[in-house]
Structures are given as structure tokens and as C-alpha cells.
Design a protein around this motif. Sequence first.
Motif, mmCIF file in Angstrom:
data_model
loop_
_atom_site.group_PDB
_atom_site.id
_atom_site.type_symbol
_atom_site.label_atom_id
_atom_site.label_comp_id
_atom_site.label_asym_id
_atom_site.label_seq_id
_atom_site.Cartn_x
_atom_site.Cartn_y
_atom_site.Cartn_z
ATOM 1 N N ALA A 83 -27.758 8.393 -0.749
ATOM 2 C CA ALA A 83 -29.101 8.752 -1.210
ATOM 3 C C ALA A 83 -29.049 9.178 -2.671
ATOM 4 N N GLY A 84 -29.896 8.590 -3.469
ATOM 5 C CA GLY A 84 -29.966 8.946 -4.879
ATOM 6 C C GLY A 84 -29.015 8.179 -5.774
ATOM 7 N N LEU A 85 -28.111 7.397 -5.205
ATOM 8 C CA LEU A 85 -27.197 6.598 -6.019
ATOM 9 C C LEU A 85 -27.837 5.254 -6.328
ATOM 10 N N PRO A 86 -27.560 4.718 -7.491
ATOM 11 C CA PRO A 86 -28.024 3.355 -7.768
ATOM 12 C C PRO A 86 -27.430 2.390 -6.729
ATOM 13 N N GLY A 87 -28.194 1.407 -6.320
ATOM 14 C CA GLY A 87 -27.764 0.471 -5.279
ATOM 15 C C GLY A 87 -26.433 -0.195 -5.547
ATOM 16 N N GLU A 88 -26.211 -0.634 -6.775
ATOM 17 C CA GLU A 88 -24.950 -1.317 -7.097
ATOM 18 C C GLU A 88 -23.759 -0.383 -6.937
ATOM 19 N N PHE A 89 -23.914 0.854 -7.371
ATOM 20 C CA PHE A 89 -22.825 1.820 -7.257
ATOM 21 C C PHE A 89 -22.551 2.142 -5.790
ATOM 22 N N ILE A 116 -20.579 -0.641 -4.306
ATOM 23 C CA ILE A 116 -19.169 -0.596 -4.721
ATOM 24 C C ILE A 116 -18.410 0.430 -3.880
ATOM 25 N N LEU A 117 -18.995 1.619 -3.711
ATOM 26 C CA LEU A 117 -18.339 2.648 -2.908
ATOM 27 C C LEU A 117 -18.154 2.185 -1.467
ATOM 28 N N ALA A 118 -19.167 1.554 -0.910
ATOM 29 C CA ALA A 118 -19.067 1.051 0.460
ATOM 30 C C ALA A 118 -17.979 -0.011 0.560
ATOM 31 N N GLY A 119 -17.888 -0.873 -0.447
ATOM 32 C CA GLY A 119 -16.840 -1.892 -0.456
ATOM 33 C C GLY A 119 -15.452 -1.283 -0.514
ATOM 34 N N LEU A 120 -15.293 -0.238 -1.304
ATOM 35 C CA LEU A 120 -13.994 0.453 -1.362
ATOM 36 C C LEU A 120 -13.631 1.044 -0.004
ATOM 37 N N ASP A 121 -14.616 1.657 0.647
ATOM 38 C CA ASP A 121 -14.369 2.215 1.985
ATOM 39 C C ASP A 121 -13.953 1.134 2.965
ATOM 40 N N MET A 177 -25.769 7.205 8.780
ATOM 41 C CA MET A 177 -25.016 8.172 7.991
ATOM 42 C C MET A 177 -24.808 7.665 6.567
ATOM 43 N N THR A 178 -24.545 6.391 6.417
ATOM 44 C CA THR A 178 -24.323 5.838 5.087
ATOM 45 C C THR A 178 -25.513 6.098 4.178
ATOM 46 N N GLU A 179 -26.714 6.023 4.724
ATOM 47 C CA GLU A 179 -27.896 6.254 3.911
ATOM 48 C C GLU A 179 -27.887 7.657 3.316
ATOM 49 N N ARG A 180 -27.451 8.635 4.089
ATOM 50 C CA ARG A 180 -27.396 10.009 3.564
ATOM 51 C C ARG A 180 -26.366 10.138 2.468
#
Length: 52
Positions: free
Chosen positions: A7-13, A16-21, A1-4
Motif C-alpha cells: 500500500a502506498g508504493l508505486p506499482g512498478e516498485f 519488483i519487490l514481489a518478484g524478488l520474494d 496480505m500483499t496489498e497491505r
Amino acid sequence: MTERLTAGLPGEFAAILAGLDEDIRGGSEDRVTTTVFDVTGRPARSFREFLS
């Protein structure tokens, strides 16, 4: 699910979002405030209590 979701976001961004979650899941946003009481003069209640 995370891949969806990333998708289309720069890897670093996406990282960061995953880290916040992860921080949120770990409780970083678990806060209790007095706002409800300050505004209404009544103690807060759970959503379940509100529904009943």
C-alpha cells in the motif's frame, strides 16, 4: 496480505519487490557457505541442533 505490504508504493516498485520474494521462495538465496567453519573452526549446525 500483499496489498497491505505494498500500500502506498508505486506499482512498478511493488512488482519488483514481489518478484524478488518469488525468486527467494524459488531458492535463489539458498546458499551454503564455509563462514561458520572459517570463523569458529567447527562445522555449522541447524538452529534446532543449537537449541538442544
